[in-house]
Design a protein around this motif. Structure first.
Motif, PDB file in Angstrom:
ATOM      1  N   ALA A   1     -11.184 -14.007  13.883  1.00  0.00           N
ATOM      2  CA  ALA A   1      -9.761 -14.321  13.710  1.00  0.00           C
ATOM      3  C   ALA A   1      -9.579 -15.543  12.813  1.00  0.00           C
ATOM      4  N   LEU A   2     -10.452 -16.543  13.000  1.00  0.00           N
ATOM      5  CA  LEU A   2     -10.381 -17.734  12.133  1.00  0.00           C
ATOM      6  C   LEU A   2     -10.692 -17.382  10.683  1.00  0.00           C
ATOM      7  N   SER A   3     -11.597 -16.446  10.467  1.00  0.00           N
ATOM      8  CA  SER A   3     -11.939 -16.071   9.092  1.00  0.00           C
ATOM      9  C   SER A   3     -10.854 -15.213   8.454  1.00  0.00           C
ATOM     10  N   MET A   4     -10.161 -14.434   9.261  1.00  0.00           N
ATOM     11  CA  MET A   4      -9.116 -13.558   8.725  1.00  0.00           C
ATOM     12  C   MET A   4      -7.818 -14.300   8.414  1.00  0.00           C
ATOM     13  N   THR A   5      -7.515 -15.351   9.165  1.00  0.00           N
ATOM     14  CA  THR A   5      -6.238 -16.039   9.005  1.00  0.00           C
ATOM     15  C   THR A   5      -5.996 -16.516   7.570  1.00  0.00           C
ATOM     16  N   PRO A   6      -6.923 -17.224   6.934  1.00  0.00           N
ATOM     17  CA  PRO A   6      -6.629 -17.652   5.557  1.00  0.00           C
ATOM     18  C   PRO A   6      -6.594 -16.473   4.580  1.00  0.00           C
ATOM     19  N   GLN A   7      -7.350 -15.423   4.872  1.00  0.00           N
ATOM     20  CA  GLN A   7      -7.311 -14.247   4.004  1.00  0.00           C
ATOM     21  C   GLN A   7      -5.937 -13.578   4.059  1.00  0.00           C
ATOM     22  N   VAL A   8      -5.363 -13.528   5.256  1.00  0.00           N
ATOM     23  CA  VAL A   8      -4.027 -12.953   5.416  1.00  0.00           C
ATOM     24  C   VAL A   8      -3.002 -13.807   4.666  1.00  0.00           C
ATOM     25  N   LEU A   9      -3.134 -15.121   4.780  1.00  0.00           N
ATOM     26  CA  LEU A   9      -2.207 -16.011   4.073  1.00  0.00           C
ATOM     27  C   LEU A   9      -2.312 -15.841   2.559  1.00  0.00           C
ATOM     28  N   ALA A  10      -3.531 -15.720   2.043  1.00  0.00           N
ATOM     29  CA  ALA A  10      -3.714 -15.513   0.604  1.00  0.00           C
ATOM     30  C   ALA A  10      -3.148 -14.159   0.176  1.00  0.00           C
ATOM     31  N   SER A  11      -3.344 -13.147   1.009  1.00  0.00           N
ATOM     32  CA  SER A  11      -2.794 -11.829   0.715  1.00  0.00           C
ATOM     33  C   SER A  11      -1.262 -11.862   0.740  1.00  0.00           C
ATOM     34  N   LYS A  12      -0.724 -12.581   1.710  1.00  0.00           N
ATOM     35  CA  LYS A  12       0.733 -12.747   1.795  1.00  0.00           C
ATOM     36  C   LYS A  12       1.250 -13.408   0.520  1.00  0.00           C
ATOM     37  N   ALA A  13       0.565 -14.450   0.065  1.00  0.00           N
ATOM     38  CA  ALA A  13       0.974 -15.164  -1.149  1.00  0.00           C
ATOM     39  C   ALA A  13       0.947 -14.248  -2.361  1.00  0.00           C
ATOM     40  N   ALA A  14      -0.021 -13.349  -2.404  1.00  0.00           N
ATOM     41  CA  ALA A  14      -0.141 -12.436  -3.542  1.00  0.00           C
ATOM     42  C   ALA A  14       1.055 -11.506  -3.666  1.00  0.00           C
ATOM     43  N   LYS A  15       1.771 -11.285  -2.584  1.00  0.00           N
ATOM     44  CA  LYS A  15       2.934 -10.391  -2.580  1.00  0.00           C
ATOM     45  C   LYS A  15       4.232 -11.127  -2.936  1.00  0.00           C
ATOM     46  N   ILE A  16       4.148 -12.457  -3.047  1.00  0.00           N
ATOM     47  CA  ILE A  16       5.331 -13.274  -3.317  1.00  0.00           C
ATOM     48  C   ILE A  16       5.399 -13.567  -4.814  1.00  0.00           C
ATOM     49  N   LYS A  17       6.604 -13.567  -5.369  1.00  0.00           N
ATOM     50  CA  LYS A  17       6.781 -13.841  -6.794  1.00  0.00           C
ATOM     51  C   LYS A  17       6.187 -15.197  -7.159  1.00  0.00           C
ATOM     52  N   LEU A  18       5.664 -15.276  -8.374  1.00  0.00           N
ATOM     53  CA  LEU A  18       4.991 -16.486  -8.835  1.00  0.00           C
ATOM     54  C   LEU A  18       5.863 -17.728  -8.759  1.00  0.00           C
ATOM     55  N   ASP A  19       7.144 -17.604  -9.021  1.00  0.00           N
ATOM     56  CA  ASP A  19       8.017 -18.776  -9.054  1.00  0.00           C
ATOM     57  C   ASP A  19       8.667 -19.091  -7.701  1.00  0.00           C
ATOM     58  N   ASP A  20       8.354 -18.323  -6.680  1.00  0.00           N
ATOM     59  CA  ASP A  20       8.916 -18.552  -5.345  1.00  0.00           C
ATOM     60  C   ASP A  20       8.118 -19.659  -4.648  1.00  0.00           C
ATOM     61  N   PRO A  21       8.774 -20.718  -4.180  1.00  0.00           N
ATOM     62  CA  PRO A  21       8.063 -21.813  -3.501  1.00  0.00           C
ATOM     63  C   PRO A  21       7.286 -21.349  -2.257  1.00  0.00           C
TER      64      PRO A  21
END
Length: 179
Positions: free
Chosen positions: A97-117
């Motif tokens: 779970a600890l290893s997956m958490t940052p991967q999920v956050l990075a994946s979430k970020a990849a779905k957000i527009k580049l200019d979105d804070p």
């Protein structure tokens, strides 16, 4: 493997919680990740005291991740991480779970527009969570991948020097391989 089922489980009739776990596994195998997550969550709701609940939380988190439901995945993984009564045979779930958490956050970020804070916020949180994992598990097989993930997140938020530093630090910490 923590998720393996052996001959003993095939011989005894499955309990209701085991049936739900098996249904979730089948749905995951079919690529029906949202439905699988719902099945694991049904197990958790109906049988909150069963020993299978921590694994169901992890599996629900992973299924949510694969379905692209990042916030639900993070919430499920947090329940595993925050569980202070995990039996020793399930301790690996905490690391996973600890290893997956940052991967999920990075994946979430990849779905957000580049200019979105919110993208930068998710990547910064991913870096923090990679550090949490690397601090607790610096010598695991996954440490190299976590370091790379951290460096990639740093790169995406224009922290190039820190990204290079993370990779170089890991390189110096790795045991040397002799021929």
């Amino acid at each position: 493997s923590i998720f393996a089922s052996g001959p003993a489980s095939a011989q005894a009739p499955a309990t209701l919680d085991q049936q739900l776990m098996q249904q979730g596994e089948q749905l995951s195998a079919e690529g029906k990740f949202a439905e699988a997550a719902a099945k694991y969550e049904e197990l958790i709701t109906k049988f909150p005291q069963m020993p299978s609940v921590p694994e169901a939380h992890f599996r629900a988190g992973y299924a949510h991740y694969l379905a692209g439901n990042h916030d639900a995945a993070l919430a499920a993984f947090k329940k595993v991480i925050d569980n202070r009564t995990l039996p020793p045979e399930l301790a690996q779930l905490n690391e996973l779970a600890l290893s997956m958490t940052p991967q999920v956050l990075a994946s979430k970020a990849a779905k957000i527009k580049l200019d979105d804070p919110a993208r930068k916020t998710a990547l910064e949180e991913a870096v923090k969570q990679f550090d949490v994992y690397l601090t607790k598990y610096p010598n695991t097989d996954e440490a190299e991948s976590a370091t790379y993930g951290k460096a990639l997140a740093l790169y995406q938020i224009n922290k190039y020097d820190q990204a290079i530093e993370a990779l170089r630090k890991r390189e110096t910490e790795m045991p040397s391989v002799s021929n």
